[in-house]
Design a protein around this motif. Structure first.
Motif, PDB file in Angstrom:
ATOM      1  N   LYS A 153     -20.266  93.822  10.205  1.00  0.00           N
ATOM      2  CA  LYS A 153     -20.050  93.896  11.656  1.00  0.00           C
ATOM      3  C   LYS A 153     -21.063  94.827  12.313  1.00  0.00           C
ATOM      4  O   LYS A 153     -21.385  94.668  13.487  1.00  0.00           O
ATOM      5  N   GLY A 154     -21.545  95.779  11.553  1.00  0.00           N
ATOM      6  CA  GLY A 154     -22.409  96.809  12.113  1.00  0.00           C
ATOM      7  C   GLY A 154     -21.522  97.946  12.592  1.00  0.00           C
ATOM      8  O   GLY A 154     -20.392  97.727  13.009  1.00  0.00           O
ATOM      9  N   TRP A 155     -22.042  99.145  12.543  1.00  0.00           N
ATOM     10  CA  TRP A 155     -21.210 100.301  12.864  1.00  0.00           C
ATOM     11  C   TRP A 155     -20.874 100.369  14.338  1.00  0.00           C
ATOM     12  O   TRP A 155     -19.948 101.047  14.748  1.00  0.00           O
ATOM     13  N   ALA A 156     -21.608  99.632  15.181  1.00  0.00           N
ATOM     14  CA  ALA A 156     -21.281  99.566  16.610  1.00  0.00           C
ATOM     15  C   ALA A 156     -20.606  98.231  16.940  1.00  0.00           C
ATOM     16  O   ALA A 156     -20.523  97.841  18.090  1.00  0.00           O
ATOM     17  N   ASN A 157     -20.168  97.518  15.907  1.00  0.00           N
ATOM     18  CA  ASN A 157     -19.512  96.203  16.052  1.00  0.00           C
ATOM     19  C   ASN A 157     -20.360  95.213  16.841  1.00  0.00           C
ATOM     20  O   ASN A 157     -19.850  94.449  17.654  1.00  0.00           O
ATOM     21  N   GLU A 158     -21.668  95.196  16.551  1.00  0.00           N
ATOM     22  CA  GLU A 158     -22.553  94.280  17.259  1.00  0.00           C
ATOM     23  C   GLU A 158     -22.472  92.840  16.731  1.00  0.00           C
ATOM     24  O   GLU A 158     -22.945  91.919  17.373  1.00  0.00           O
ATOM     25  N   ARG A 159     -21.856  92.658  15.572  1.00  0.00           N
ATOM     26  CA  ARG A 159     -21.671  91.307  15.010  1.00  0.00           C
ATOM     27  C   ARG A 159     -20.195  91.075  14.721  1.00  0.00           C
ATOM     28  O   ARG A 159     -19.422  92.010  14.544  1.00  0.00           O
ATOM     29  N   THR A 160     -19.837  89.815  14.646  1.00  0.00           N
ATOM     30  CA  THR A 160     -18.484  89.405  14.292  1.00  0.00           C
ATOM     31  C   THR A 160     -18.563  88.701  12.944  1.00  0.00           C
ATOM     32  O   THR A 160     -19.447  87.862  12.738  1.00  0.00           O
ATOM     33  N   VAL A 161     -17.676  89.039  12.031  1.00  0.00           N
ATOM     34  CA  VAL A 161     -17.631  88.355  10.746  1.00  0.00           C
ATOM     35  C   VAL A 161     -16.801  87.088  10.928  1.00  0.00           C
ATOM     36  O   VAL A 161     -15.629  87.146  11.283  1.00  0.00           O
ATOM     37  N   THR A 162     -17.429  85.938  10.729  1.00  0.00           N
ATOM     38  CA  THR A 162     -16.733  84.662  10.900  1.00  0.00           C
ATOM     39  C   THR A 162     -16.265  84.085   9.572  1.00  0.00           C
ATOM     40  O   THR A 162     -15.371  83.244   9.548  1.00  0.00           O
ATOM     41  N   ALA A 163     -16.866  84.524   8.475  1.00  0.00           N
ATOM     42  CA  ALA A 163     -16.439  84.075   7.150  1.00  0.00           C
ATOM     43  C   ALA A 163     -16.818  85.138   6.127  1.00  0.00           C
ATOM     44  O   ALA A 163     -17.910  85.702   6.185  1.00  0.00           O
ATOM     45  N   PHE A 164     -15.906  85.426   5.203  1.00  0.00           N
ATOM     46  CA  PHE A 164     -16.155  86.399   4.145  1.00  0.00           C
ATOM     47  C   PHE A 164     -15.224  86.061   2.989  1.00  0.00           C
ATOM     48  O   PHE A 164     -14.008  85.999   3.160  1.00  0.00           O
ATOM     49  N   ALA A 165     -15.794  85.827   1.836  1.00  0.00           N
ATOM     50  CA  ALA A 165     -15.004  85.584   0.630  1.00  0.00           C
ATOM     51  C   ALA A 165     -15.856  85.930  -0.581  1.00  0.00           C
ATOM     52  O   ALA A 165     -17.065  85.671  -0.598  1.00  0.00           O
ATOM     53  N   VAL A 166     -15.232  86.535  -1.572  1.00  0.00           N
ATOM     54  CA  VAL A 166     -15.893  86.793  -2.853  1.00  0.00           C
ATOM     55  C   VAL A 166     -14.933  86.401  -3.964  1.00  0.00           C
ATOM     56  O   VAL A 166     -13.712  86.471  -3.798  1.00  0.00           O
ATOM     57  N   ILE A 167     -15.497  85.963  -5.082  1.00  0.00           N
ATOM     58  CA  ILE A 167     -14.667  85.566  -6.209  1.00  0.00           C
ATOM     59  C   ILE A 167     -15.363  85.942  -7.508  1.00  0.00           C
ATOM     60  O   ILE A 167     -16.589  85.852  -7.625  1.00  0.00           O
ATOM     61  N   HIS A 168     -14.572  86.401  -8.450  1.00  0.00           N
ATOM     62  CA  HIS A 168     -15.010  86.644  -9.821  1.00  0.00           C
ATOM     63  C   HIS A 168     -13.944  86.018 -10.708  1.00  0.00           C
ATOM     64  O   HIS A 168     -12.778  86.408 -10.653  1.00  0.00           O
ATOM     65  N   LYS A 169     -14.338  85.026 -11.475  1.00  0.00           N
ATOM     66  CA  LYS A 169     -13.378  84.318 -12.332  1.00  0.00           C
ATOM     67  C   LYS A 169     -14.137  83.712 -13.504  1.00  0.00           C
ATOM     68  O   LYS A 169     -15.192  83.104 -13.313  1.00  0.00           O
ATOM     69  N   ASP A 170     -13.585  83.901 -14.688  1.00  0.00           N
ATOM     70  CA  ASP A 170     -14.185  83.336 -15.907  1.00  0.00           C
ATOM     71  C   ASP A 170     -15.663  83.706 -16.054  1.00  0.00           C
ATOM     72  O   ASP A 170     -16.487  82.897 -16.454  1.00  0.00           O
ATOM     73  N   GLY A 171     -15.999  84.952 -15.692  1.00  0.00           N
ATOM     74  CA  GLY A 171     -17.365  85.425 -15.855  1.00  0.00           C
ATOM     75  C   GLY A 171     -18.346  84.910 -14.816  1.00  0.00           C
ATOM     76  O   GLY A 171     -19.546  85.158 -14.929  1.00  0.00           O
TER      77      GLY A 171
END
Length: 129
Positions: free
Chosen positions: A79-97
């Motif tokens: 987002k940036g520390w001044a909230n200059e951007r909006t996060v529209t998608a965020f996902a992380v996955i760790h599975k089976d290496g």
């Protein structure tokens, strides 16, 4: 598959962090999935921890707390520390290496009229083709 700079940075950070969680929490870190929901600024977190780390009486495990803290820091960075951007998608996955990451941002200062004007320009260009 090509990654954006944000996605490349995110996957690098995530891989490093999973290594630390694996060393600290062992089998609990064998599976980690974090999905961000921008509409309520919340996260869905799935891990290999029994009951996904949800304890009685609205408590969470230390591992789940670390997952949430890490994810929150990552979305704040995007987002940036001044909230200059909006996060529209965020996902992380760790599975089976294996690892995966998705992140997308948009300019938080874009107004509805700016977006409408851009859409209208795109439609005009497409119509001419």
């Amino acid at each position: 598959q090509l990654l954006s700079r944000e996605e490349a940075n995110l996957i690098s950070n995530f891989i490093s962090q999973v290594g630390m969680w694996t060393a600290k929490y062992g089998d609990k870190a064998k599976r980690i999935e974090v999905v961000y929901y921008p509409e309520d600024d919340g996260f869905e977190i799935i891990s290999n921890e029994a009951n996904n780390g949800i304890l009685p009486r609205n408590r969470i495990s230390a591992f789940r707390g670390e997952l949430m803290a890490w994810a929150s820091q990552q979305t704040q960075y995007l987002k940036g520390w001044a909230n200059e951007r909006t996060v529209t998608a965020f996902a992380v996955i760790h599975k089976d290496g294996q690892f995966g990451a998705l992140c997308q941002t948009a300019d938080a200062n874009a107004t509805v009229s700016d977006t409408s004007a851009e859409d209208a320009q795109t439609e005009d260009t497409t119509a001419d083709a």
